[in-house]
Each structure stands twice: as C-alpha cells, then as structure tokens.
Design an enzyme around this catalytic site. Structure first.
Site, short mmCIF file in Angstrom:
data_model
loop_
_atom_site.label_atom_id
_atom_site.label_comp_id
_atom_site.label_asym_id
_atom_site.label_seq_id
_atom_site.Cartn_x
_atom_site.Cartn_y
_atom_site.Cartn_z
N CYS A 27 -13.92 25.54 7.25
CA CYS A 27 -15.20 24.89 6.92
C CYS A 27 -15.33 23.52 7.61
CB CYS A 27 -15.31 24.71 5.41
SG CYS A 27 -16.83 23.88 4.87
N ASN A 83 -13.17 15.43 4.94
CA ASN A 83 -13.93 14.18 4.82
C ASN A 83 -13.06 13.05 4.27
OD1 ASN A 83 -13.64 14.96 2.16
ND2 ASN A 83 -15.84 15.07 1.71
N ARG A 140 0.82 -1.21 0.00
CA ARG A 140 0.00 0.00 0.00
C ARG A 140 0.86 1.26 0.00
NH1 ARG A 140 -5.26 -1.15 0.68
NH2 ARG A 140 -5.68 -3.19 1.59
N ASP A 170 -9.20 1.21 -8.16
CA ASP A 170 -9.85 0.74 -6.94
C ASP A 170 -9.85 -0.79 -6.86
OD1 ASP A 170 -11.29 0.94 -4.57
OD2 ASP A 170 -13.23 1.03 -5.58
N CYS A 221 -19.48 4.95 8.70
CA CYS A 221 -19.83 5.59 7.43
C CYS A 221 -20.98 4.85 6.75
CB CYS A 221 -18.60 5.62 6.53
SG CYS A 221 -18.89 6.26 4.88
N CYS A 231 -21.49 13.98 2.52
CA CYS A 231 -20.33 14.84 2.76
C CYS A 231 -19.83 15.50 1.49
CB CYS A 231 -19.20 14.07 3.47
SG CYS A 231 -18.39 12.81 2.46
N CYS A 256 -20.33 19.86 0.45
CA CYS A 256 -19.01 20.49 0.29
C CYS A 256 -19.10 21.69 -0.65
CB CYS A 256 -18.01 19.47 -0.26
SG CYS A 256 -16.37 20.18 -0.56
N LYS A 306 -21.32 -6.95 5.81
CA LYS A 306 -22.17 -8.06 5.36
C LYS A 306 -23.09 -8.57 6.46
CE LYS A 306 -19.94 -7.63 1.57
NZ LYS A 306 -20.52 -6.67 0.60
N SER A 324 -21.70 4.59 3.67
CA SER A 324 -21.21 3.80 2.52
C SER A 324 -20.69 2.44 2.98
CB SER A 324 -20.11 4.55 1.77
OG SER A 324 -20.65 5.60 1.02
#
Length: 311
Positions: free
Chosen positions: A192, A156, A61, A135, A214, A244, A248, A223, A216
C-alpha cells in the site's frame, strides 16, 4: 510459578485500561541501537527543518536510562482521540483542523492521567522511581510503542495499530521497575502507498518523513513565513493535517473516543460554522482556550488562514 515481574506487569496493564488507555505495552529500558543511525541520518539530511530542538539530547532520545537513571522498563500507552463526528471537515469552505486539536490540549489531559497512574502504582507496589512523558521530552515515543508491540511504524512513519488504526496520543512511564517486556509485531503496510500518494506536498517516501515539507510542520512548528513553493498545496489545512491518516486503510477500524475533554467547545463549532474573516484575537483566545491550537498564537493562525486562502 508467577514472578513478581509478571504480577506487576499484569497490574500495570489492568490499571492502564481502568484509566482509559486503550493499549499498554512494555519494553526493557535499553539503548535503541537500531534507531541511532536512522536518527543521525535524518537529522543530517535536514529533514527536521527548523525544529532545532530535535538536534538536542541525542543520547537521551536513544537511551531512557539517561532520562531516568536506574530505569528498567518503558511502559508505552495509547490514548484514543478519534472523534465521533468530524465537525471541522463538514463544511468544505471552512479551514481544516487536525482531529487531535478539537478539544482540550492533550498534554494536560494525559499528563494528569499519568500522574494518577504513578500514584496508584506507588500505593499498590511501593516506592517507584520514574518519570511520565507525553510528547514533552526527548523520548522516541513511536519507536518504544512499536518495540512493545502496540503497532508498527507505517510508511507515513506513524504508529499503526492493526485493530484500531493510528488516531492515538502516545505516552510513557519510564520506571525503575522490573517488568515482563512484550515483543514487536510485523509490519502490515504491505504494498500500500496511499499515504505517499495522497500527501499534497510530497513529504512522505516509504518509512521516511521530510518534516520540513509536512503540512503539520508548516502550520505549527514553522514560525517564519510559509514557503511559496507550498502555495496551493495545503488543501485548506490551517492547523496540522490528517491526510495520511484519513487515507490509511487501517483507520477504517478507528473507533470514537469517549473522553469528554476531547469534545469541541461550542465556541469552536461556531467559528467553523461562521465566517473566519471575523476571527479576532479575542475570538481566538476564547475559541482556543485550553486548546493545542494556542501553540500557533493568533498571528500564526492568521498567517496559515491567509496562506490557504481561507481568510
């Protein structure tokens, strides 16, 4: 005198634009030293929830040369997915769907473009050793994009481009080609806190995301049964969440995409205009064929719909 690295850098940026990528930035392929302690602390805190795959390939990574031996450059790309019409949020009674999932699964659309990109570069430059990513591997996409000046990582934790907002898919070429790197830009979030204030599950603190809170994550990655602590806090989101991003201020500069594959199918529009109680597995398969929503499977989407009270 222009160097070969300069020539190849300009060529790559021109070809990226011709393929429909809105932005292209370049970084030297090297260990992400600043990110290592942040990633380690984030994982140790358990903020990644049950995404156990995040714990795998820690070194890869952070070091692109472990993914592509001999890599010299990381080419970061942004591909716009902001819709002209936000059809999934027009009916306040309907469940909500993240904008990125309106059309065909972006993995397939962008992967094809990346393969074509590599083919073009091989023709123009010669043999290039490298890999393409969208991704789909342990690549810290937002960090590489920020390192190459395509935007900054907002409060975010998403990449924000000053002129176009954050509704982009990110992709990379990691290649053994010497190129001229770009540099990062400054952070324009300022004082902000709209994304933090608007998140109904309190998943965001400045520059830190508790992924396990989150929406998402809850509607896609998790699961198991959805935790009762989030009952009544999902604000109708059945797949993903754009809150979010929607709040923005930089996304007032978002411009509609022109990718035909990202347009919603008629079957999906019909589903949103009609009663979701009629959702069967056959309807799910038809409406979400070639869609990223398939990831939840029929049972997962039903679970989400029931939890947010839309079924």
């Amino acid at each position: 005198m222009k160097t070969l690295a300069h020539h190849n850098t300009q060529l790559i940026k021109q070809k990226a634009q011709a393929l429909g990528f809105q932005f292209c930035g370049i970084s030297k392929a090297e260990f992400l030293e600043e990110e290592a302690p942040r990633l380690e602390a984030w994982l140790k805190s358990g903020a990644h929830g049950k995404m156990s795959y995040m714990e795998n390939h820690f070194d890869k990574r952070l070091d692109p040369t472990k993914l592509v031996p001999g890599a010299k450059s990381v080419v970061s790309l942004l591909y716009n997915y902001y819709p002209e019409k936000d059809f999934a949020q027009e009916n306040p009674e309907a469940p909500k769907l993240a904008k990125y999932a309106y059309g065909k699964d972006y993995h397939h659309v962008i992967k094809e473009k990346l393969k074509e990109f590599m083919s073009i570069l091989t023709e123009e430059i010669g043999e290039i050793d490298g890999r393409v990513f969208v991704d789909s591997a342990p690549v810290m996409e937002r960090q590489w994009a920020a390192k190459s000046g395509l935007g900054w990582l907002g409060k975010n934790t998403l990449l924000i481009n000053k002129g176009h907002g954050s509704f982009f898919f990110l992709a990379e070429l990691i290649i053994d080609l010497e190129l001229e790197p770009d540099g990062p830009i400054k952070d324009y979030c300022g004082t902000c806190t709209r994304c933090i204030d608007a998140c109904p599950t309190d998943a965001i603190t400045p520059y830190h995301l508790e992924a396990n809170k989150c929406i998402s994550y809850l509607t896609i990655e998790l699961k198991d049964e959805l935790p009762q602590e989030f009952k009544g806090k999902m604000e109708g989101w059945a797949f993903g969440c754009d809150i979010c991003q929607d709040v923005c201020p930089w996304n007032r500069f978002s411009k509609p995409h022109n990718e035909a594959h990202f347009e919603p199918k008629d079957g999906l529009k019909e589903l949103f205009n009609n009663n979701w109680q009629d959702l069967t597995e056959a309807v799910f398969r038809e409406a979400f064929r070639h869609s990223a929503v398939k990831r939840t499977k029929f049972s997962g989407l039903k679970r989400n719909l029931e939890f947010v009270g839309k079924n």
